[in-house]
Design an enzyme around this catalytic site. Structure first.
Site, PDB file in Angstrom:
ATOM      1  N   THR A 180       0.863  -1.177   0.000  1.00 58.22           N
ATOM      2  CA  THR A 180       0.000   0.000   0.000  1.00 58.22           C
ATOM      3  C   THR A 180       0.906   1.235   0.000  1.00 58.22           C
ATOM      4  O   THR A 180       2.054   1.170   0.457  1.00 58.22           O
ATOM      5  CB  THR A 180      -0.906   0.029   1.248  1.00 58.22           C
ATOM      6  OG1 THR A 180      -0.066   0.051   2.405  1.00 58.22           O
ATOM      7  CG2 THR A 180      -1.791  -1.185   1.308  1.00 58.22           C
ATOM      8  N   LYS A 432     -13.759  15.294  13.603  1.00 55.27           N
ATOM      9  CA  LYS A 432     -14.801  15.045  14.603  1.00 55.27           C
ATOM     10  C   LYS A 432     -14.970  16.311  15.434  1.00 55.27           C
ATOM     11  O   LYS A 432     -14.165  16.626  16.287  1.00 55.27           O
ATOM     12  CB  LYS A 432     -14.418  13.853  15.471  1.00 55.27           C
ATOM     13  CG  LYS A 432     -14.279  12.600  14.609  1.00 55.27           C
ATOM     14  CD  LYS A 432     -14.100  11.340  15.399  1.00 55.27           C
ATOM     15  CE  LYS A 432     -13.993  10.141  14.466  1.00 55.27           C
ATOM     16  NZ  LYS A 432     -12.645   9.829  14.020  1.00 55.27           N
ATOM     17  N   TRP A 437     -19.525  14.717  12.561  1.00 57.19           N
ATOM     18  CA  TRP A 437     -18.421  14.487  11.641  1.00 57.19           C
ATOM     19  C   TRP A 437     -18.451  15.510  10.521  1.00 57.19           C
ATOM     20  O   TRP A 437     -19.503  15.786   9.947  1.00 57.19           O
ATOM     21  CB  TRP A 437     -18.523  13.090  11.019  1.00 57.19           C
ATOM     22  CG  TRP A 437     -18.157  12.007  11.972  1.00 57.19           C
ATOM     23  CD1 TRP A 437     -17.820  12.134  13.294  1.00 57.19           C
ATOM     24  CD2 TRP A 437     -18.103  10.611  11.676  1.00 57.19           C
ATOM     25  NE1 TRP A 437     -17.556  10.910  13.834  1.00 57.19           N
ATOM     26  CE2 TRP A 437     -17.726   9.953  12.876  1.00 57.19           C
ATOM     27  CE3 TRP A 437     -18.322   9.850  10.531  1.00 57.19           C
ATOM     28  CZ2 TRP A 437     -17.565   8.562  12.936  1.00 57.19           C
ATOM     29  CZ3 TRP A 437     -18.174   8.478  10.597  1.00 57.19           C
ATOM     30  CH2 TRP A 437     -17.792   7.843  11.796  1.00 57.19           C
TER      31      TRP A 437
END
Ligand code: ADP
Length: 563
Positions: A180, A432, A437
């Site tokens: 990744t 947050k 959110w």
């Protein structure tokens, strides 16, 4: 049914070289393309496999590539897995220490390195533990690389005959490994089997994804070291589409020249590259008329970007979503039947992250792990499973990444009753604030819709009252209409009406560029570190200074509305 018929990359190679032997790999040389037929690519792959066998590579060994997108890289894509070894595509933009870490972790025995990239690779030499030989691609003298044996690609191939006898392989054996890109954490290895690669490649040709045929010429701008260039090099041998490989010519000017000269019909790139083409095209005449479609993935493509390509060039860019762990393609956002192309409604669908593709299953879950409805409203973590979704990481159990056999993607989003899903953020990037959110991606995509904004990345910064508040890091056009000192208020006003008031950033920083990861995504880890080190020069707007007189219907918990 012959259920034991193995789905292998060898079967893909055979199909492409026999049925579509006349299709071509075209490697851009700066002012023209080097054209090579798939039949020749296949013969060269056979020679390369023979050479690697002579060098002692056996089934299961890892062979690395440190290359641009070009013909030789394509030959390695087939030679290595088809001989039973495992191809490890190395990211040429990694810092030397991380490169060495990944090579050592995968225990690559041989690495194919583009001649132009030898100095970059050499920087990792002192820390390499497993590499016995380097094969240098391209003309010129073979460089000295310490104790490592250095061979030249052309010499090796010239010494071999085509006709390598490909072994029979178990479709479940390892074919490829990618790490990744580490946008949110340390890189992890994902191993693809022959079967997963075959099925992913087959799926990619369906009309719900690319619908590619041998009439297509696909500009593979996404690097072959980034999730196997989204599987395009394999899919093309199934569909017969020719492959357009940019080599080291990655800037917008040469890309546009390539498209125009070779009449590419499809182009695949991350949003930052598409943005680069748009910026380049603002001052230069460019001809994209051969493209029937563009695809974008790897990060959210802003609506303004999709609209600009539609309006200026009549080019439809279709977004797709995926990750290294998902091979990567799990869906593309083609609008549903009945939507008129080129309309606002068409764009409403195209800004979705994708429509789930056949073969992959998806669900969204709340923080307790409970499945949420497919209503396009409920927001949760996206989980996927399927034949080309990883079930583990290489030598790294990472149990927190899996949930009852499903991969936890770390992406937050919604899914509707027709399988259209929308990524609103990465779990690690979502802001947050006051118990609510805020989607950093939504703010970024809206901000780049302002004519004075080139780039925008939004991160959460600590806030005593609201726990976190958004900080917008913005790159302005050189000829922006107002001074940076006034820009924060202008942009906050621009966001009015587009997002709830408490979601609008009051913290702003104007940068000369947003740091990017090795695959061109905004590097929020770096931005956060710069913020913590006090390196970002910030402007703070007082709440309510954005000129929005309307009271906001946001939840009471909303930070600005509550102050
Ligand atoms: P890294 O995780 O290191 O960036 P990947 O290339 O595997 O490496 O990135 C996968 C991630 O990219 C996804 O989890 C998602 O957050 C993001 N991504 C990919 N496609 C899209 C898209 N169309 N919209 C929004 N985010 C996307």
């Amino acid at each position: 049914m012959q259920d034991d018929f193995p789905l292998t990359i060898t079967a893909i190679l055979e199909h492409g070289s026999k049925v579509y032997g006349r299709s071509e790999c075209v490697t851009w040389q700066g002012s023209g393309g080097r054209h090579t037929s798939y039949a020749t690519v296949a013969r060269n792959a056979e020679r390369l496999a023979a050479a690697l066998t002579r060098l002692g590579i056996v089934a299961g060994d890892r062979v690395g590539t440190f290359c641009w997108n070009n013909q030789e890289h394509l030959e390695a894509y087939y030679a290595v897995p088809c001989m039973g070894a495992v191809l490890h595509t190395l990211n040429i933009r990694l810092p030397a220490a991380q490169l060495a870490q990944i090579v050592n972790h995968a225990e690559d025995r041989i690495v194919l390195v583009d001649g132009t990239l030898v100095p970059l690779f050499a920087a990792a030499l002192p820390e390499l533990k497993s590499v016995e030989a380097v094969i240098v691609i391209g003309a010129g003298e073979a460089p000295a690389l310490g104790d490592i044996r250095v061979l030249r690609y052309d010499d090796l191939l010239a010494a071999e005959e085509p006709g390598f006898a490909w072994p029979e392989l178990d479709e479940r054996s390892a074919a490829l490994i990618c790490y990744t890109s580490g946008t949110t954490g340390d890189p992890k290895g994902v191993v693809y089997s022959h079967r997963s690669t075959f099925l992913h490649a087959l799926s990619g040709q369906s009309a719900s994804l690319t619908g590619a045929t041998d009439a297509d010429r696909i500009l593979t701008f996404v690097p072959m070291f980034h999730v196997n260039a989204w599987g395009i090099p394999f899919g093309s041998f199934l569909s017969g589409a020719s492959l357009h490989m940019p080599g080291p010519f990655m800037a917008p000017g040469p890309i546009c020249d390539f498209i125009t000269a070779e009449r590419s019909t499809l182009a695949a790139a991350v949003p930052t590259i598409w943005q680069g083409i748009l910026t380049y095209g603002a001052t230069k005449e460019i001809d994209l008329s051969s493209l029937r479609m563009g695809t974008s993935g790897g990060a959210a493509a802003p609506r303004s970007l999709l609209a600009a390509f539609q309006d200026r060039y009549g080019l439809r860019i279709i977004q797709g979503w995926g990750m290294t762990e998902t091979s990567p393609v799990a869906g593309m956002a083609h609008p549903p039947v009945g939507v008129e192309l080129g309309t606002e409604e068409d764009l409403d669908w195209r800004v979705k992250s994708g429509r789930l593709t056949g073969g992959v299953q998806m669900r969204i879950t709340d923080e307790a792990g409970t499945e949420l409805p497919w209503d396009g409203v409920a927001v949760g973590e996206i989980e996927v499973r399927g034949p080309w979704i990883t079930g583990s990481y290489y030598l790294d159990p990472a149990p927190e990444k899996f949930h009852d056999g499903w991969l936890r993607t770390g992406d937050i989003g919604t899914i509707d009753d027709r399988g259209y899903f929308q990524i609103t953020d990465r779990a690690k990037d979502v802001i947050k604030s006051g118990g609510e959110w805020i989607s950093s991606v939504e703010l970024e995509n809206l901000l780049v819709g302002h004519p004075d904004v080139v780039e925008a990345a939004v991160i959460g910064i600590p806030d005593e009252k609201w726990s976190e508040r958004p900080l917008a890091c913005v790159v302005l056009r050189e000829d922006a209409s107002v001074q940076p000192s006034e820009m924060a208020a202008v942009l906050a006003e621009f966001l009015s009406g587009q997002v709830a008031r408490w979601q609008r950033p009051e913290n702003w920083a104007f940068l000369s560029d947003v740091p990017k990861t090795t695959v061109g995504k905004y590097d929020k880890k770096v931005l956060r570190a710069r913020f913590r080190a006090g390196e970002l020069s910030m402007q703070r707007l007082e709440p309510n200074s954005a000129g929005d007189a309307e009271p906001d219907p946001a939840p009471d918990s909303g930070p600005i509305s509550g102050t």
